[in-house]
Design a protein around this motif. Structure first.
Motif, mmCIF file in Angstrom:
data_model
loop_
_atom_site.group_PDB
_atom_site.id
_atom_site.type_symbol
_atom_site.label_atom_id
_atom_site.label_comp_id
_atom_site.label_asym_id
_atom_site.label_seq_id
_atom_site.Cartn_x
_atom_site.Cartn_y
_atom_site.Cartn_z
ATOM 1 N N TYR A 145 -11.672 -19.287 0.343
ATOM 2 C CA TYR A 145 -11.866 -19.313 1.778
ATOM 3 C C TYR A 145 -13.354 -19.458 2.103
ATOM 4 C CZ TYR A 145 -7.059 -17.657 1.965
ATOM 5 O OH TYR A 145 -5.697 -17.542 1.814
ATOM 6 N N SER A 146 -13.644 -20.168 3.170
ATOM 7 C CA SER A 146 -15.029 -20.458 3.540
ATOM 8 C C SER A 146 -15.698 -19.247 4.179
ATOM 9 C CB SER A 146 -15.076 -21.636 4.518
ATOM 10 O OG SER A 146 -14.507 -22.795 3.940
ATOM 11 N N GLY A 147 -16.977 -19.051 3.863
ATOM 12 C CA GLY A 147 -17.743 -17.960 4.441
ATOM 13 C C GLY A 147 -18.275 -18.322 5.820
ATOM 14 N N PHE A 148 -18.200 -17.381 6.748
ATOM 15 C CA PHE A 148 -18.653 -17.607 8.119
ATOM 16 C C PHE A 148 -19.524 -16.445 8.587
ATOM 17 C CE2 PHE A 148 -15.862 -21.055 8.195
ATOM 18 C CZ PHE A 148 -15.826 -21.689 9.437
ATOM 19 N N PHE A 149 -20.372 -16.737 9.580
ATOM 20 C CA PHE A 149 -21.094 -15.686 10.290
ATOM 21 C C PHE A 149 -20.266 -15.253 11.494
ATOM 22 C CE2 PHE A 149 -24.830 -17.826 8.346
ATOM 23 C CZ PHE A 149 -25.345 -16.729 7.666
ATOM 24 N N GLY A 150 -20.215 -13.938 11.729
ATOM 25 C CA GLY A 150 -19.437 -13.436 12.850
ATOM 26 C C GLY A 150 -20.269 -12.947 14.011
ATOM 27 N N ALA A 151 -21.359 -12.248 13.736
ATOM 28 C CA ALA A 151 -22.228 -11.712 14.786
ATOM 29 C C ALA A 151 -23.592 -11.452 14.175
ATOM 30 C CB ALA A 151 -21.644 -10.436 15.378
ATOM 31 N N PHE A 152 -24.610 -11.440 15.029
ATOM 32 C CA PHE A 152 -25.972 -11.203 14.569
ATOM 33 C C PHE A 152 -26.584 -10.054 15.364
ATOM 34 C CE2 PHE A 152 -25.075 -15.695 13.965
ATOM 35 C CZ PHE A 152 -25.451 -15.900 12.649
ATOM 36 N N PHE A 153 -27.423 -9.304 14.666
ATOM 37 C CA PHE A 153 -28.132 -8.192 15.297
ATOM 38 C C PHE A 153 -29.618 -8.355 15.006
ATOM 39 C CE2 PHE A 153 -29.147 -3.425 15.220
ATOM 40 C CZ PHE A 153 -29.242 -3.353 16.604
ATOM 41 N N LEU A 154 -30.422 -8.556 16.044
ATOM 42 C CA LEU A 154 -31.877 -8.651 15.904
ATOM 43 C C LEU A 154 -32.480 -7.290 16.227
ATOM 44 C CD1 LEU A 154 -32.539 -12.044 17.759
ATOM 45 C CD2 LEU A 154 -31.683 -11.656 15.448
ATOM 46 N N HIS A 155 -33.282 -6.769 15.321
ATOM 47 C CA HIS A 155 -33.815 -5.415 15.517
ATOM 48 C C HIS A 155 -35.127 -5.252 14.769
ATOM 49 C CE1 HIS A 155 -32.152 -4.262 11.450
ATOM 50 N NE2 HIS A 155 -31.332 -5.257 11.771
ATOM 51 N N GLY A 156 -36.030 -4.481 15.350
ATOM 52 C CA GLY A 156 -37.308 -4.201 14.707
ATOM 53 C C GLY A 156 -37.265 -2.937 13.878
ATOM 54 N N ASN A 157 -36.484 -1.945 14.317
ATOM 55 C CA ASN A 157 -36.301 -0.699 13.577
ATOM 56 C C ASN A 157 -34.960 -0.721 12.859
ATOM 57 O OD1 ASN A 157 -38.743 0.223 14.617
ATOM 58 N ND2 ASN A 157 -37.770 1.246 16.352
ATOM 59 N N SER A 158 -34.844 0.094 11.815
ATOM 60 C CA SER A 158 -33.617 0.094 11.007
ATOM 61 C C SER A 158 -33.144 1.515 10.744
ATOM 62 C CB SER A 158 -33.860 -0.638 9.678
ATOM 63 O OG SER A 158 -34.245 -1.969 9.896
ATOM 64 N N ASN A 159 -33.025 2.303 11.800
ATOM 65 C CA ASN A 159 -32.572 3.669 11.617
ATOM 66 C C ASN A 159 -31.126 3.837 12.080
ATOM 67 O OD1 ASN A 159 -32.681 3.882 14.478
ATOM 68 N ND2 ASN A 159 -34.832 4.529 14.378
ATOM 69 N N PHE A 160 -30.622 5.040 11.956
ATOM 70 C CA PHE A 160 -29.219 5.325 12.270
ATOM 71 C C PHE A 160 -28.882 4.995 13.729
ATOM 72 C CE2 PHE A 160 -26.075 8.339 13.940
ATOM 73 C CZ PHE A 160 -24.992 8.082 13.096
ATOM 74 N N ILE A 161 -29.752 5.381 14.644
ATOM 75 C CA ILE A 161 -29.483 5.156 16.069
ATOM 76 C C ILE A 161 -29.424 3.666 16.383
ATOM 77 C CG2 ILE A 161 -30.396 5.472 18.399
ATOM 78 C CD1 ILE A 161 -31.532 8.149 17.482
ATOM 79 N N ILE A 162 -30.369 2.910 15.838
ATOM 80 C CA ILE A 162 -30.420 1.463 16.105
ATOM 81 C C ILE A 162 -29.169 0.779 15.566
ATOM 82 C CG2 ILE A 162 -31.634 -0.672 15.563
ATOM 83 C CD1 ILE A 162 -33.056 1.043 17.627
ATOM 84 N N PHE A 163 -28.799 1.076 14.325
ATOM 85 C CA PHE A 163 -27.625 0.439 13.736
ATOM 86 C C PHE A 163 -26.328 0.861 14.433
ATOM 87 C CE2 PHE A 163 -29.965 -0.619 9.683
ATOM 88 C CZ PHE A 163 -29.744 -1.977 9.790
ATOM 89 N N GLY A 183 -17.313 -3.984 4.152
ATOM 90 C CA GLY A 183 -18.152 -3.934 2.952
ATOM 91 C C GLY A 183 -19.461 -3.278 3.313
ATOM 92 N N SER A 184 -19.862 -2.284 2.547
ATOM 93 C CA SER A 184 -21.000 -1.456 2.947
ATOM 94 C C SER A 184 -21.967 -1.238 1.800
ATOM 95 C CB SER A 184 -20.502 -0.094 3.448
ATOM 96 O OG SER A 184 -21.567 0.807 3.611
ATOM 97 N N ASP A 185 -23.238 -1.046 2.158
ATOM 98 C CA ASP A 185 -24.232 -0.552 1.199
ATOM 99 C C ASP A 185 -24.544 0.910 1.531
ATOM 100 O OD1 ASP A 185 -25.474 -0.979 3.570
ATOM 101 O OD2 ASP A 185 -27.289 -1.873 2.737
ATOM 102 N N GLU A 186 -23.486 1.640 1.901
ATOM 103 C CA GLU A 186 -23.563 3.060 2.236
ATOM 104 C C GLU A 186 -24.344 3.295 3.533
ATOM 105 O OE1 GLU A 186 -25.142 4.908 -1.279
ATOM 106 O OE2 GLU A 186 -23.195 4.889 -2.273
ATOM 107 N N GLU A 187 -24.218 2.388 4.487
ATOM 108 C CA GLU A 187 -24.840 2.557 5.791
ATOM 109 C C GLU A 187 -24.049 3.585 6.603
ATOM 110 O OE1 GLU A 187 -26.947 2.920 8.747
ATOM 111 O OE2 GLU A 187 -27.709 1.420 7.324
ATOM 112 N N LYS A 188 -24.673 4.704 6.936
ATOM 113 C CA LYS A 188 -23.982 5.804 7.609
ATOM 114 C C LYS A 188 -23.513 5.419 9.009
ATOM 115 C CE LYS A 188 -26.481 9.424 5.108
ATOM 116 N NZ LYS A 188 -27.403 10.596 5.232
ATOM 117 N N ALA A 189 -24.288 4.576 9.703
ATOM 118 C CA ALA A 189 -23.910 4.193 11.065
ATOM 119 C C ALA A 189 -22.604 3.414 11.079
ATOM 120 C CB ALA A 189 -25.024 3.354 11.691
ATOM 121 N N MET A 190 -22.307 2.691 10.010
ATOM 122 C CA MET A 190 -21.058 1.928 9.935
ATOM 123 C C MET A 190 -19.863 2.873 9.884
ATOM 124 S SD MET A 190 -19.834 -0.775 7.009
ATOM 125 C CE MET A 190 -21.295 -1.776 7.208
#
Length: 225
Positions: A145-163, A183-190
Protein backbone atom coordinates in the motif's frame (compact mmCIF):
# COMPACT_ATOMS: atom_id res chain seq x y z
CA UNK A 1 7.14 59.27 -2.21
CA UNK A 2 7.37 56.68 -4.99
CA UNK A 3 11.16 56.65 -4.55
CA UNK A 4 10.69 56.27 -0.79
CA UNK A 5 8.35 53.30 -1.26
CA UNK A 6 10.84 51.61 -3.56
CA UNK A 7 13.79 52.07 -1.21
CA UNK A 8 12.10 50.90 1.97
CA UNK A 9 11.38 47.54 0.32
CA UNK A 10 15.09 46.74 0.15
CA UNK A 11 16.74 48.93 2.80
CA UNK A 12 16.43 49.38 6.52
CA UNK A 13 14.79 52.68 7.54
CA UNK A 14 17.84 53.80 9.56
CA UNK A 15 20.17 53.28 6.60
CA UNK A 16 18.73 55.95 4.38
CA UNK A 17 17.04 58.24 6.92
CA UNK A 18 20.08 60.56 6.92
CA UNK A 19 19.32 61.49 3.31
CA UNK A 20 15.54 61.41 3.69
CA UNK A 21 15.17 65.17 3.90
CA UNK A 22 17.04 65.68 0.64
CA UNK A 23 15.76 62.72 -1.37
CA UNK A 24 12.16 62.50 -0.20
CA UNK A 25 11.42 65.82 1.44
CA UNK A 26 10.75 63.95 4.71
CA UNK A 27 11.47 65.68 8.01
CA UNK A 28 10.26 63.08 10.50
CA UNK A 29 11.89 59.69 10.96
CA UNK A 30 8.53 58.06 11.79
CA UNK A 31 7.40 58.67 8.20
CA UNK A 32 10.20 56.39 7.01
CA UNK A 33 9.26 53.65 9.46
CA UNK A 34 5.58 53.90 8.56
CA UNK A 35 6.36 53.58 4.86
CA UNK A 36 8.63 50.63 5.57
CA UNK A 37 5.87 48.87 7.52
CA UNK A 38 3.26 49.42 4.80
CA UNK A 39 5.48 48.26 1.94
CA UNK A 40 6.76 45.18 3.79
CA UNK A 41 3.15 44.32 4.56
CA UNK A 42 2.32 44.41 0.85
CA UNK A 43 5.23 42.09 0.11
CA UNK A 44 4.02 39.68 2.80
CA UNK A 45 0.60 39.57 1.17
CA UNK A 46 2.05 38.50 -2.17
CA UNK A 47 4.99 36.46 -0.91
CA UNK A 48 4.18 34.10 2.02
CA UNK A 49 7.86 33.07 2.11
CA UNK A 50 9.08 36.58 2.92
CA UNK A 51 11.66 37.01 5.71
CA UNK A 52 10.26 35.97 9.07
CA UNK A 53 10.62 39.39 10.78
CA UNK A 54 9.22 39.79 14.28
CA UNK A 55 6.79 37.44 15.98
CA UNK A 56 3.95 39.85 15.24
CA UNK A 57 4.94 39.84 11.57
CA UNK A 58 4.79 36.05 11.54
CA UNK A 59 1.33 36.05 13.12
CA UNK A 60 -0.02 38.59 10.64
CA UNK A 61 1.49 36.77 7.66
CA UNK A 62 0.02 33.39 8.64
CA UNK A 63 -3.36 34.89 9.46
CA UNK A 64 -3.45 36.57 6.05
CA UNK A 65 -2.57 33.28 4.38
CA UNK A 66 -5.39 31.55 6.27
CA UNK A 67 -7.89 33.85 4.56
CA UNK A 68 -6.57 33.40 1.02
CA UNK A 69 -8.29 31.11 -1.44
CA UNK A 70 -5.16 28.97 -1.74
CA UNK A 71 -4.70 28.17 1.96
CA UNK A 72 -8.05 28.74 3.69
CA UNK A 73 -9.08 25.05 3.49
CA UNK A 74 -5.61 23.78 4.45
CA UNK A 75 -4.78 25.85 7.55
CA UNK A 76 -6.99 24.42 10.30
CA UNK A 77 -5.65 25.92 13.54
CA UNK A 78 -3.24 28.75 14.36
CA UNK A 79 -2.18 29.05 18.01
CA UNK A 80 0.08 31.62 19.61
CA UNK A 81 1.95 29.24 21.85
CA UNK A 82 4.45 29.60 24.66
CA UNK A 83 7.41 31.97 24.34
CA UNK A 84 6.07 33.63 21.22
CA UNK A 85 6.07 30.51 19.06
CA UNK A 86 3.33 29.78 16.57
CA UNK A 87 1.84 26.32 16.27
CA UNK A 88 -0.11 25.51 13.12
CA UNK A 89 -2.16 22.43 12.20
CA UNK A 90 -2.43 21.76 8.48
CA UNK A 91 -4.56 19.35 6.50
CA UNK A 92 -7.37 19.38 3.96
CA UNK A 93 -10.67 17.69 4.63
CA UNK A 94 -9.88 15.31 1.77
CA UNK A 95 -6.61 14.34 3.45
CA UNK A 96 -8.35 13.73 6.76
CA UNK A 97 -11.12 11.67 5.14
CA UNK A 98 -8.54 9.46 3.40
CA UNK A 99 -6.58 8.95 6.63
CA UNK A 100 -9.71 8.10 8.62
CA UNK A 101 -10.82 5.61 5.97
CA UNK A 102 -7.42 3.88 5.80
CA UNK A 103 -6.85 3.83 9.57
CA UNK A 104 -10.28 2.34 10.31
CA UNK A 105 -11.08 -1.37 9.78
CA UNK A 106 -12.32 -1.95 6.23
CA UNK A 107 -14.61 -4.67 4.85
CA UNK A 108 -11.64 -7.03 4.59
CA UNK A 109 -10.34 -6.11 8.04
CA UNK A 110 -7.29 -4.29 6.66
CA UNK A 111 -6.31 -1.03 8.33
CA UNK A 112 -3.21 1.13 8.42
CA UNK A 113 -1.21 2.12 11.46
CA UNK A 114 -1.16 5.90 11.86
CA UNK A 115 2.39 7.02 12.49
CA UNK A 116 3.76 10.39 13.60
CA UNK A 117 7.27 11.48 12.75
CA UNK A 118 9.06 14.70 13.68
CA UNK A 119 11.79 16.42 11.71
CA UNK A 120 14.76 17.87 13.56
CA UNK A 121 17.03 20.86 12.93
CA UNK A 122 15.81 21.77 9.45
CA UNK A 123 14.64 25.29 10.29
CA UNK A 124 13.54 27.25 13.35
CA UNK A 125 10.21 25.43 13.08
CA UNK A 126 9.79 21.67 13.44
CA UNK A 127 7.35 19.70 11.33
CA UNK A 128 5.56 16.66 12.75
CA UNK A 129 3.71 14.70 10.09
CA UNK A 130 1.01 12.05 10.39
CA UNK A 131 1.74 9.28 7.90
CA UNK A 132 -0.16 6.15 6.96
CA UNK A 133 -0.64 3.51 4.26
CA UNK A 134 -3.54 4.21 1.94
CA UNK A 135 -5.28 0.82 1.83
CA UNK A 136 -7.16 1.74 -1.34
CA UNK A 137 -3.95 2.08 -3.39
CA UNK A 138 -1.88 -1.07 -3.92
CA UNK A 139 1.34 -0.78 -5.90
CA UNK A 140 1.37 -3.08 -8.94
CA UNK A 141 5.13 -3.72 -8.64
CA UNK A 142 5.72 -3.66 -4.89
CA UNK A 143 2.32 -5.11 -3.96
CA UNK A 144 2.38 -2.77 -0.97
CA UNK A 145 0.00 0.00 0.00
CA UNK A 146 1.19 3.51 -0.83
CA UNK A 147 2.40 5.83 1.92
CA UNK A 148 0.54 9.12 2.38
CA UNK A 149 0.72 12.23 4.54
CA UNK A 150 -2.37 12.84 6.63
CA UNK A 151 -1.76 16.03 8.63
CA UNK A 152 1.09 18.36 9.49
CA UNK A 153 1.97 20.15 12.70
CA UNK A 154 4.33 23.15 12.60
CA UNK A 155 5.79 23.96 16.01
CA UNK A 156 8.81 25.64 17.54
CA UNK A 157 8.61 23.89 20.93
CA UNK A 158 8.34 20.13 21.45
CA UNK A 159 6.93 19.63 24.91
CA UNK A 160 3.92 17.73 26.24
CA UNK A 161 1.55 20.71 26.12
CA UNK A 162 2.45 21.62 22.53
CA UNK A 163 2.09 18.06 21.23
CA UNK A 164 -1.17 17.57 23.12
CA UNK A 165 -2.73 20.40 21.09
CA UNK A 166 -2.01 18.51 17.89
CA UNK A 167 -2.93 15.00 19.01
CA UNK A 168 -6.16 16.11 20.66
CA UNK A 169 -7.21 17.85 17.46
CA UNK A 170 -6.57 14.66 15.48
CA UNK A 171 -8.43 12.67 18.14
CA UNK A 172 -11.47 14.94 17.72
CA UNK A 173 -11.39 14.32 13.97
CA UNK A 174 -11.54 10.57 14.73
CA UNK A 175 -14.39 10.96 17.24
CA UNK A 176 -16.88 9.34 14.83
CA UNK A 177 -14.48 6.55 13.81
CA UNK A 178 -13.16 3.42 15.53
CA UNK A 179 -10.09 3.93 17.68
CA UNK A 180 -7.01 3.94 15.43
CA UNK A 181 -3.83 1.96 15.92
CA UNK A 182 -0.95 4.37 16.43
CA UNK A 183 2.78 4.05 15.92
CA UNK A 184 4.70 5.80 18.65
CA UNK A 185 8.18 6.64 19.85
CA UNK A 186 6.75 6.70 23.39
CA UNK A 187 5.31 10.21 23.03
CA UNK A 188 3.23 10.74 26.19
CA UNK A 189 0.93 13.34 24.60
CA UNK A 190 -0.23 10.74 22.07
CA UNK A 191 -1.36 8.31 24.76
CA UNK A 192 -3.05 11.18 26.61
CA UNK A 193 -5.06 12.25 23.53
CA UNK A 194 -5.88 8.66 22.46
CA UNK A 195 -6.39 6.81 25.78
CA UNK A 196 -8.25 3.88 24.19
CA UNK A 197 -6.19 3.51 21.02
CA UNK A 198 -3.81 0.67 20.36
CA UNK A 199 -0.24 1.95 20.40
CA UNK A 200 2.67 0.15 18.75
CA UNK A 201 6.24 1.04 19.60
CA UNK A 202 8.45 1.85 16.62
CA UNK A 203 11.35 -0.59 16.19
CA UNK A 204 13.49 2.09 14.56
CA UNK A 205 13.12 4.39 17.54
CA UNK A 206 13.81 1.52 19.97
CA UNK A 207 16.97 0.67 18.05
CA UNK A 208 18.05 4.31 18.05
CA UNK A 209 17.42 4.64 21.77
CA UNK A 210 19.50 1.52 22.46
CA UNK A 211 22.36 2.76 20.31
CA UNK A 212 22.32 6.16 21.98
CA UNK A 213 22.26 4.59 25.45
CA UNK A 214 25.15 2.24 24.67
CA UNK A 215 27.35 4.94 23.14
CA UNK A 216 26.44 7.97 25.27
CA UNK A 217 25.72 6.39 28.66
CA UNK A 218 27.71 3.14 28.73
CA UNK A 219 30.55 4.20 26.44
CA UNK A 220 30.49 1.17 24.15
CA UNK A 221 32.51 1.63 20.95
CA UNK A 222 31.04 1.06 17.50
CA UNK A 223 32.60 -2.35 16.84
CA UNK A 224 31.27 -4.25 19.91
CA UNK A 225 27.91 -2.54 19.55
Amino acid sequence: MDKLKEDVRTQKPDKHYREAGVLYGVKKKQVIFDANHREKGKIGMNMPTASKGTFSDQVRMVERMAHTEKYKDFIQVITRAQRKVLTIILFSQEQMADMKRSCSPGPNGVRSVMMFDKTFNLTDVHVTAAVYKNVTLLGSCTMEYSGFFGAFFLHGNSNFIIFTQFFQHIALEFADSPNPVLGSDEEKAMAFAFPDAGILTCNRHLHGNCVNYLTDKIGVHMAPK
